[in-house]
Design a protein around this motif. Sequence first.
Motif, mmCIF file in Angstrom:
data_model
loop_
_atom_site.group_PDB
_atom_site.id
_atom_site.type_symbol
_atom_site.label_atom_id
_atom_site.label_comp_id
_atom_site.label_asym_id
_atom_site.label_seq_id
_atom_site.Cartn_x
_atom_site.Cartn_y
_atom_site.Cartn_z
ATOM 1 N N THR A 1 -4.060 4.535 -2.013
ATOM 2 C CA THR A 1 -5.501 4.417 -1.824
ATOM 3 C C THR A 1 -5.807 3.361 -0.779
ATOM 4 O O THR A 1 -5.318 2.231 -0.873
ATOM 5 C CB THR A 1 -6.196 4.050 -3.152
ATOM 6 N N THR B 1 -8.049 8.319 -0.915
ATOM 7 C CA THR B 1 -6.630 8.529 -1.148
ATOM 8 C C THR B 1 -6.006 9.134 0.095
ATOM 9 O O THR B 1 -6.552 10.068 0.686
ATOM 10 C CB THR B 1 -6.410 9.458 -2.360
ATOM 11 N N ASP C 1 0.838 -1.205 0.000
ATOM 12 C CA ASP C 1 0.000 0.000 0.000
ATOM 13 C C ASP C 1 0.872 1.252 0.000
ATOM 14 O O ASP C 1 0.555 2.237 -0.654
ATOM 15 C CB ASP C 1 -0.912 0.047 1.229
ATOM 16 N N SER D 1 -8.377 0.871 0.425
ATOM 17 C CA SER D 1 -9.504 0.173 -0.212
ATOM 18 C C SER D 1 -10.737 0.251 0.683
ATOM 19 O O SER D 1 -10.654 0.613 1.856
ATOM 20 C CB SER D 1 -9.133 -1.286 -0.466
ATOM 21 N N THR D 2 -11.868 -0.117 0.126
ATOM 22 C CA THR D 2 -13.109 -0.102 0.899
ATOM 23 C C THR D 2 -13.033 -1.041 2.099
ATOM 24 O O THR D 2 -13.632 -0.770 3.128
ATOM 25 C CB THR D 2 -14.317 -0.478 0.022
ATOM 26 N N SER D 3 -12.278 -2.121 1.975
ATOM 27 C CA SER D 3 -12.158 -3.056 3.102
ATOM 28 C C SER D 3 -11.209 -2.531 4.187
ATOM 29 O O SER D 3 -11.249 -3.002 5.316
ATOM 30 C CB SER D 3 -11.674 -4.419 2.606
ATOM 31 N N GLN D 4 -10.364 -1.573 3.848
ATOM 32 C CA GLN D 4 -9.416 -1.027 4.812
ATOM 33 C C GLN D 4 -9.935 0.219 5.529
ATOM 34 O O GLN D 4 -9.378 0.615 6.540
ATOM 35 C CB GLN D 4 -8.101 -0.649 4.124
ATOM 36 N N ALA E 1 -13.543 3.934 -0.363
ATOM 37 C CA ALA E 1 -12.103 4.035 -0.637
ATOM 38 C C ALA E 1 -11.710 5.507 -0.558
ATOM 39 O O ALA E 1 -12.538 6.391 -0.808
ATOM 40 C CB ALA E 1 -11.788 3.478 -2.019
#
Length: 187
Positions: free
Chosen positions: A65, A78, A52, A67-70, A76
């Motif tokens: 970026t 930046t 990442d 992610s949506t899971s993070q 998501a």
Amino acid sequence: MPQAQTLNENQLRRVLHYCRTRRHFARDQTIVLFSFYAGLRASELAALKHADVFDSEGEVRNQFTLSTSQSKGGRARTVYLNQRLRKALADYAQQQHSMPHQPLFCSQKGGHFSANTMCQLFLDVYKAVGLNNASSHSGRRTFITRLATAGVGVRVLAELAGHSHISTTQRYIDVNSDQLTAAVELL
């Protein structure tokens, strides 16, 4: 429940100095700096992977970026890295032998931190330096407050923080006597 304490520069220096005494000093110091200079939540820090933040040549990215899971809220976003944080990450990388898919910050067991364990790391560090009202959100609140004090607009702050609504961002901005004194001096 009271909001997490924002830290001034002297308090941040105390925290970083204390991190240097810990067993995993480079990791812990980099985690704290990430919180203060990128405004990431504990769960987001725990979810980061080496790839990442570092490119295929091992250089620190200027931005990446989540992610949506993070990230929180399934959005998501930046993350922009300032020069001080990029330097800290480059120093941290020299002490690590990570593969792209591995966690950026490994727990003592060698895997990803859980969000709760990351929160506990912050609490342990802050308690050790006598900051009893600080939490894993203190870096995030300090990040947003410092940028607001420097004149960054709330729309930009909301984007950096990953907030959908500027009203959420506004609740993060701490007002203190130094800011009030400086404000009246503008007249």
